[in-house]
Design an enzyme around this catalytic site. Structure first.
Site, PDB file in Angstrom:
ATOM      1  N   ASP A 157       0.701  -1.024  -0.148  1.00 37.68           N
ATOM      2  CA  ASP A 157      -0.002   0.003   0.150  1.00 37.68           C
ATOM      3  C   ASP A 157       0.933   1.172  -0.119  1.00 37.68           C
ATOM      4  OD1 ASP A 157      -2.349   1.737   0.397  1.00 37.68           O
ATOM      5  OD2 ASP A 157      -3.345  -0.003   1.247  1.00 37.68           O
ATOM      6  N   HIS A 214       1.613   1.934  -3.219  1.00 36.52           N
ATOM      7  CA  HIS A 214       0.612   2.679  -3.778  1.00 36.52           C
ATOM      8  C   HIS A 214       1.031   4.180  -4.270  1.00 36.52           C
ATOM      9  CE1 HIS A 214      -3.090  -0.119  -2.666  1.00 36.52           C
ATOM     10  NE2 HIS A 214      -2.292  -0.345  -3.568  1.00 36.52           N
TER      11      HIS A 214
END
Length: 467
Positions: free
Chosen positions: A281, A315
């Site tokens: 993430d 991300h």
């Protein structure tokens, strides 16, 4: 300034252990002060100085490499003894040590020697009783973070050892079946109705709210230094409502669901430097609470400097939000570099999307201002250098309607001296007509190959991107 690790770990002789209460409380814990130059007024950061503190070896308290219960109890006793002595360093020697949750106390450093691994159980019972924590910006009582400190000062995790949680159970929980989603709705409604945090008991039934790996909650003078992390049930390092936080030379590899690297939330005076992030993430995500809880606590996240870090997967390099209801200001990312191949590694890792991503929605309120990114490079990224989106709701779009509409004021975004080999765009801003993004400037931003539209600016005033 840098703590002298050799003096810190291997200093003078170790005093014999004394029974609790047999030794007068030591003088106030010494602090070092780090002066951090930034494009805003950055206060000096207090760093606990453990070089003169006694050492407490966990094997002296009964730790055993083949016994989780004995090791966990020994660590707790060593922490209590170090705290009772006025200050202390709890030493985890080389070897693999199974344990459940670890709760730090004031004036205590948990130090992992080179070759030491703390292997955390994935049995939820090892993280009870529930503690005061939060889930994605909403306070509650939940399973204890694997390493946890609440309302402490002068706490640290140091050393060249490794944190390695067993992830089997947490991976099952990350699937987010309907009972879990129902629990999220219930928790949100508790906050919306103003239910006291002590009554928001979430470590029950099939709620399955995974704990953070490390959470320092309402702490002052926090140091995390040199450790390696392999995997995390949820967010990896989560300073919450803290003041004066230093995270340096930490190596994180966590490819599971919601595996952000560092999430400073409602914190002040944070330095993250010389770290390596390999995430499933966001590498770093600055936050300040979700909706009603952010407004209730009213503690902006401010004065955060991230410098000289390397990102392999994630991300975003730096995300701002989407939990930002108390406000975020004075953030500087400098001399950081995405060094991956842009494709993501195996084991559920992801290709990086944006270098700087500000994300919010019509429910958040709060504000974002005075955000700086300088001297950043990247290879191939799936998104762009700067992205701002004001309609990011993820699963919440269908879970709940908008009960209170509060737009987020975003202004003062500065990006300069950035070089990217390949990206989809340079800058994309999609703001609300009722609340335009203001005062955005990009200087010396170079993307060798742009595969889409270089610039998209919707509802932006004061946009400057000199050629």
């Amino acid at each position: 300034m840098t703590v002298d690790r050799r003096a810190f770990v291997h200093g003078a002789c170790v005093l014999p252990l004394l029974a609790r209460g047999a030794m007068a409380r030591a003088p106030a814990m010494p602090l070092r002060r780090i002066a951090v130059a930034a494009p805003f007024a950055m206060p000096e950061i207090g760093v606990p100085d453990f070089r003169a503190s006694r050492r407490f070896l966990i094997t002296d308290f009964g730790a055993a490499q083949d016994d989780k219960a004995r090791t966990g109890a020994a660590i707790a006793r060593a922490i209590a003894a170090a705290n009772a002595a006025g200050s202390g360093i709890v030493i985890v020697p080389a070897g693999v040590w199974p344990t459940g949750s670890i709760h730090l106390r004031s004036n205590v450093a948990l130090h992992l020697d080179k070759g030491a691994t703390l292997r955390f159980s994935d049995d939820p019972q090892d993280y009870l009783p529930a503690v005061q924590t939060s889930w994605e910006g909403v306070e509650c009582f939940n399973y204890s973070p694997l390493i946890y400190a609440f309302d402490c000062e002068n706490v640290a995790i140091t050393g060249e050892g490794r944190l390695e949680p067993v992830l089997d159970r947490w991976a099952i929980w990350s699937a987010r079946p309907k009972p879990h989603m129902d629990a999220l709705i219930a928790l949100y409604m508790m906050a919306y109705r103003g239910m006291p945090v002590a009554r928001r008991q979430m470590a029950v039934g099939a709620n399955n709210l995974r704990p953070q790996l490390i959470q320092f909650n309402r702490c002052r003078n926090v140091l995390i230094e040199d450790i390696a992390i392999e995997g995390s049930p949820f967010w990896t390092i989560h300073p919450l409502l803290c003041r004066d936080v230093t995270i340096r030379r930490v190596k994180v590899r966590a490819h599971g669901h919601n595996n952000d690297g560092v999430d400073p939330e409602m914190c002040e005076n944070v330095l993250i430097e010389d770290c390596r992030f390999d995430q499933g993430d966001d590498a770093i995500s600055v936050k300040s609470g979700r909706d009603m809880d952010g407004w209730r606590l009213a503690r902006p996240c401010r004065n955060v400097v991230v410098r000289n870090c390397r990102i392999v997967n994630g991300h975003q390099l730096m995300a701002v939000g989407s939990e930002l209801s108390a406000g975020i200001e004075n953030i500087w990312v400098d001399d950081c570099h995405f060094v991956g191949d842009g494709k993501g590694a195996d084991d559920h890792a992801v290709p990086i999307n944006n270098l700087l991503f500000v994300k919010t929605n019509e429910r958040r309120g709060g504000y974002v201002r005075n955000i700086h990114m300088t001297n950043v490079t990247a290879t191939t990224i799936a998104g762009g250098v700067l992205a701002v989106e004001t309609d990011v709701l993820y699963q919440w779009r269908t879970l709940l309607p908008t009960y209170v509409r509060r737009l987020t004021a975003i202004e003062g975004l500065r990006v300069s001296d950035v070089t990217v080999d390949r990206a989809k765009f340079v800058c994309r801003i999609a703001a609300e007509r009722d609340m335009p993004v203001r005062d955005v400037r990009l200087d010396r931003v170079r993307v060798a190959t742009v595969t889409g539209t270089p610039f998209t600016t919707e509802n932006v005033t004061g946009f400057h991107a000199p050629g």
